[in-house]
Design a protein around this motif. Structure first.
Motif, PDB file in Angstrom:
ATOM      1  N   HIS A   3       0.849  -1.191   0.000  1.00 38.96           N
ATOM      2  CA  HIS A   3       0.000   0.000   0.000  1.00 38.96           C
ATOM      3  C   HIS A   3       0.884   1.240   0.000  1.00 38.96           C
ATOM      4  CE1 HIS A   3      -3.617  -2.294   0.785  1.00 38.96           C
ATOM      5  NE2 HIS A   3      -2.999  -2.901   1.792  1.00 38.96           N
ATOM      6  N   HIS A   4       0.518   2.183  -0.845  1.00 38.38           N
ATOM      7  CA  HIS A   4       1.173   3.490  -0.884  1.00 38.38           C
ATOM      8  C   HIS A   4       0.076   4.489  -0.536  1.00 38.38           C
ATOM      9  CE1 HIS A   4       3.513   6.668  -3.427  1.00 38.38           C
ATOM     10  NE2 HIS A   4       3.468   6.982  -2.150  1.00 38.38           N
ATOM     11  N   VAL A   5       0.186   5.075   0.653  1.00 36.80           N
ATOM     12  CA  VAL A   5      -0.835   5.996   1.138  1.00 36.80           C
ATOM     13  C   VAL A   5      -0.221   7.383   1.265  1.00 36.80           C
ATOM     14  CG1 VAL A   5      -2.427   6.540   3.031  1.00 36.80           C
ATOM     15  CG2 VAL A   5      -2.008   4.150   2.404  1.00 36.80           C
ATOM     16  N   ILE A   6      -0.870   8.342   0.640  1.00 40.69           N
ATOM     17  CA  ILE A   6      -0.440   9.738   0.706  1.00 40.69           C
ATOM     18  C   ILE A   6      -1.542  10.511   1.426  1.00 40.69           C
ATOM     19  CG2 ILE A   6       0.175  11.813  -0.606  1.00 40.69           C
ATOM     20  CD1 ILE A   6       0.793   9.781  -2.969  1.00 40.69           C
ATOM     21  N   VAL A   7      -1.169  11.210   2.480  1.00 44.14           N
ATOM     22  CA  VAL A   7      -2.116  12.037   3.219  1.00 44.14           C
ATOM     23  C   VAL A   7      -1.693  13.481   2.990  1.00 44.14           C
ATOM     24  CG1 VAL A   7      -3.143  12.571   5.452  1.00 44.14           C
ATOM     25  CG2 VAL A   7      -2.407  10.227   4.947  1.00 44.14           C
ATOM     26  N   SER A   8      -2.583  14.258   2.381  1.00 40.93           N
ATOM     27  CA  SER A   8      -2.254  15.625   2.012  1.00 40.93           C
ATOM     28  C   SER A   8      -3.143  16.626   2.742  1.00 40.93           C
ATOM     29  CB  SER A   8      -2.424  15.800   0.498  1.00 40.93           C
ATOM     30  OG  SER A   8      -2.223  17.152   0.144  1.00 40.93           O
ATOM     31  N   PHE A   9      -2.480  17.604   3.353  1.00 37.98           N
ATOM     32  CA  PHE A   9      -3.180  18.715   3.993  1.00 37.98           C
ATOM     33  C   PHE A   9      -2.987  19.988   3.183  1.00 37.98           C
ATOM     34  CE2 PHE A   9      -2.656  15.681   7.370  1.00 37.98           C
ATOM     35  CZ  PHE A   9      -3.814  15.799   8.104  1.00 37.98           C
ATOM     36  N   GLY A  10      -2.512  19.860   1.986  1.00 41.21           N
ATOM     37  CA  GLY A  10      -2.204  20.989   1.111  1.00 41.21           C
ATOM     38  C   GLY A  10      -0.875  20.738   0.440  1.00 41.21           C
ATOM     39  N   ARG A  11      -0.538  21.594  -0.465  1.00 38.32           N
ATOM     40  CA  ARG A  11       0.661  21.391  -1.271  1.00 38.32           C
ATOM     41  C   ARG A  11       1.946  21.283  -0.454  1.00 38.32           C
ATOM     42  NH1 ARG A  11       1.166  25.616  -5.965  1.00 38.32           N
ATOM     43  NH2 ARG A  11       1.461  26.858  -4.106  1.00 38.32           N
ATOM     44  N   GLU A  16       3.803  10.594   3.194  1.00 41.15           N
ATOM     45  CA  GLU A  16       3.747   9.383   2.372  1.00 41.15           C
ATOM     46  C   GLU A  16       4.147   8.170   3.184  1.00 41.15           C
ATOM     47  OE1 GLU A  16       5.053   9.133  -1.691  1.00 41.15           O
ATOM     48  OE2 GLU A  16       5.411  11.300  -1.698  1.00 41.15           O
ATOM     49  N   PHE A  17       3.418   7.079   2.937  1.00 41.01           N
ATOM     50  CA  PHE A  17       3.677   5.824   3.631  1.00 41.01           C
ATOM     51  C   PHE A  17       3.641   4.697   2.612  1.00 41.01           C
ATOM     52  CE2 PHE A  17       1.385   8.775   6.281  1.00 41.01           C
ATOM     53  CZ  PHE A  17       2.140   8.828   7.434  1.00 41.01           C
ATOM     54  N   LYS A  18       4.617   3.822   2.664  1.00 46.64           N
ATOM     55  CA  LYS A  18       4.635   2.624   1.830  1.00 46.64           C
ATOM     56  C   LYS A  18       4.824   1.445   2.766  1.00 46.64           C
ATOM     57  CE  LYS A  18       6.402   4.876  -2.272  1.00 46.64           C
ATOM     58  NZ  LYS A  18       7.470   4.968  -3.258  1.00 46.64           N
ATOM     59  N   MET A  19       3.870   0.521   2.708  1.00 49.41           N
ATOM     60  CA  MET A  19       3.953  -0.620   3.618  1.00 49.41           C
ATOM     61  C   MET A  19       3.206  -1.810   3.046  1.00 49.41           C
ATOM     62  SD  MET A  19       1.439   0.948   6.511  1.00 49.41           S
ATOM     63  CE  MET A  19       2.606   2.220   6.738  1.00 49.41           C
ATOM     64  N   ALA A  20       3.629  -2.979   3.479  1.00 51.39           N
ATOM     65  CA  ALA A  20       2.922  -4.204   3.105  1.00 51.39           C
ATOM     66  C   ALA A  20       1.644  -4.288   3.920  1.00 51.39           C
ATOM     67  CB  ALA A  20       3.804  -5.411   3.369  1.00 51.39           C
ATOM     68  N   GLU A  76       1.534   5.949  10.971  1.00 55.12           N
ATOM     69  CA  GLU A  76       1.730   4.677  10.271  1.00 55.12           C
ATOM     70  C   GLU A  76       0.527   3.755  10.466  1.00 55.12           C
ATOM     71  OE1 GLU A  76       5.519   3.406  11.759  1.00 55.12           O
ATOM     72  OE2 GLU A  76       6.620   4.679  10.340  1.00 55.12           O
ATOM     73  N   GLN A  77      -0.060   3.778  11.657  1.00 57.10           N
ATOM     74  CA  GLN A  77      -1.277   2.993  11.887  1.00 57.10           C
ATOM     75  C   GLN A  77      -2.412   3.510  10.997  1.00 57.10           C
ATOM     76  OE1 GLN A  77      -1.709   3.457  16.165  1.00 57.10           O
ATOM     77  NE2 GLN A  77      -1.251   1.284  16.426  1.00 57.10           N
ATOM     78  N   PHE A  78      -2.545   4.824  10.916  1.00 59.81           N
ATOM     79  CA  PHE A  78      -3.554   5.418  10.045  1.00 59.81           C
ATOM     80  C   PHE A  78      -3.387   4.899   8.620  1.00 59.81           C
ATOM     81  CE2 PHE A  78      -4.973   8.481   6.949  1.00 59.81           C
ATOM     82  CZ  PHE A  78      -6.226   8.878   7.413  1.00 59.81           C
ATOM     83  N   ALA A  79      -2.164   4.942   8.108  1.00 57.98           N
ATOM     84  CA  ALA A  79      -1.901   4.505   6.736  1.00 57.98           C
ATOM     85  C   ALA A  79      -2.169   3.009   6.573  1.00 57.98           C
ATOM     86  CB  ALA A  79      -0.460   4.833   6.355  1.00 57.98           C
ATOM     87  N   LYS A  80      -1.716   2.208   7.532  1.00 52.16           N
ATOM     88  CA  LYS A  80      -1.915   0.752   7.463  1.00 52.16           C
ATOM     89  C   LYS A  80      -3.406   0.415   7.425  1.00 52.16           C
ATOM     90  CE  LYS A  80      -1.499  -1.755  11.237  1.00 52.16           C
ATOM     91  NZ  LYS A  80      -0.956  -2.513  12.379  1.00 52.16           N
ATOM     92  N   TYR A  81      -4.165   1.020   8.301  1.00 54.32           N
ATOM     93  CA  TYR A  81      -5.596   0.718   8.366  1.00 54.32           C
ATOM     94  C   TYR A  81      -6.378   1.333   7.202  1.00 54.32           C
ATOM     95  CZ  TYR A  81      -4.726  -1.361  12.909  1.00 54.32           C
ATOM     96  OH  TYR A  81      -4.267  -2.171  13.916  1.00 54.32           O
ATOM     97  N   ASP A  89      -3.868  -0.292  -3.859  1.00 52.73           N
ATOM     98  CA  ASP A  89      -2.419  -0.182  -3.714  1.00 52.73           C
ATOM     99  C   ASP A  89      -1.963   1.272  -3.614  1.00 52.73           C
ATOM    100  OD1 ASP A  89      -3.121   0.187  -6.365  1.00 52.73           O
ATOM    101  OD2 ASP A  89      -1.397  -0.884  -7.166  1.00 52.73           O
ATOM    102  N   LEU A  90      -2.687   2.217  -4.221  1.00 48.92           N
ATOM    103  CA  LEU A  90      -2.361   3.640  -4.130  1.00 48.92           C
ATOM    104  C   LEU A  90      -3.596   4.394  -3.657  1.00 48.92           C
ATOM    105  CD1 LEU A  90      -0.528   6.097  -4.545  1.00 48.92           C
ATOM    106  CD2 LEU A  90      -1.278   6.128  -6.935  1.00 48.92           C
TER     107      LEU A  90
END
Length: 102
Positions: A3-11, A16-20, A76-81, A89-90
Motif C-alpha cells: 500500500h502506498h498511502v499519501i495524506v495531504s493537507f495541502g501542497r 507518504e507511507f509505503k507498507m505491506a 503509520e497505523q492510520f496509513a496501514k488501516y 495499492d495507491l
C-alpha cells in the motif's frame, strides 16, 4: 499487497507511507471507529450513515497535520488501516479538499 498511502493537507504538507498489508478489514474498522470517537469527529450525511471514506477523512482532518508529523507511529497505523479498509495499492487522502483518490 503493498500500500502506498499519501495524506495531504495541502501542497506544502504531505505525508507518504509505503507498507505491506497485514491488517484485517475488521481491525481497520475498529481502529477507525475508536479514533473517530476519541477525536470527537462529526460528519453530516444525508442518509445518516457514515461511510468508511468519511471516517478516514474525518480522522485525518480532526487529527491534523501536526499529529501526522509528531506521532509517526500513529500516522503509520492510520496509513496501514486506510490501506486495509480500502484495499487499494495507491490511496491519496486529500484532507484539504475532503476527498479520497485512487
Amino acid at each position: 499487497m503493498l500500500h502506498h498511502v499519501i495524506v495531504s493537507f495541502g501542497r506544502d504538507s504531505e505525508f507518504e507511507f509505503k507498507m505491506a498489508g497485514g491488517a484485517s478489514v475488521d481491525d481497520a474498522r475498529k481502529w477507525f471507529d475508536h479514533e473517530f470517537n476519541v477525536l470527537g469527529c462529526s460528519v453530516i450525511t444525508p442518509t445518516g450513515k457514515i461511510l468508511a471514506v468519511d471516517r478516514i477523512l474525518s480522522v485525518a482532518k480532526y487529527a491534523g497535520a501536526a499529529r501526522f508529523h509528531e506521532q509517526r507511529t500513529w500516522a503509520e497505523q492510520f496509513a496501514k488501516y486506510t490501506g486495509a479498509l480500502l484495499g487499494r495499492d495507491l490511496i491519496r487522502v486529500d484532507v484539504e479538499h475532503y476527498r479520497i483518490g485512487y
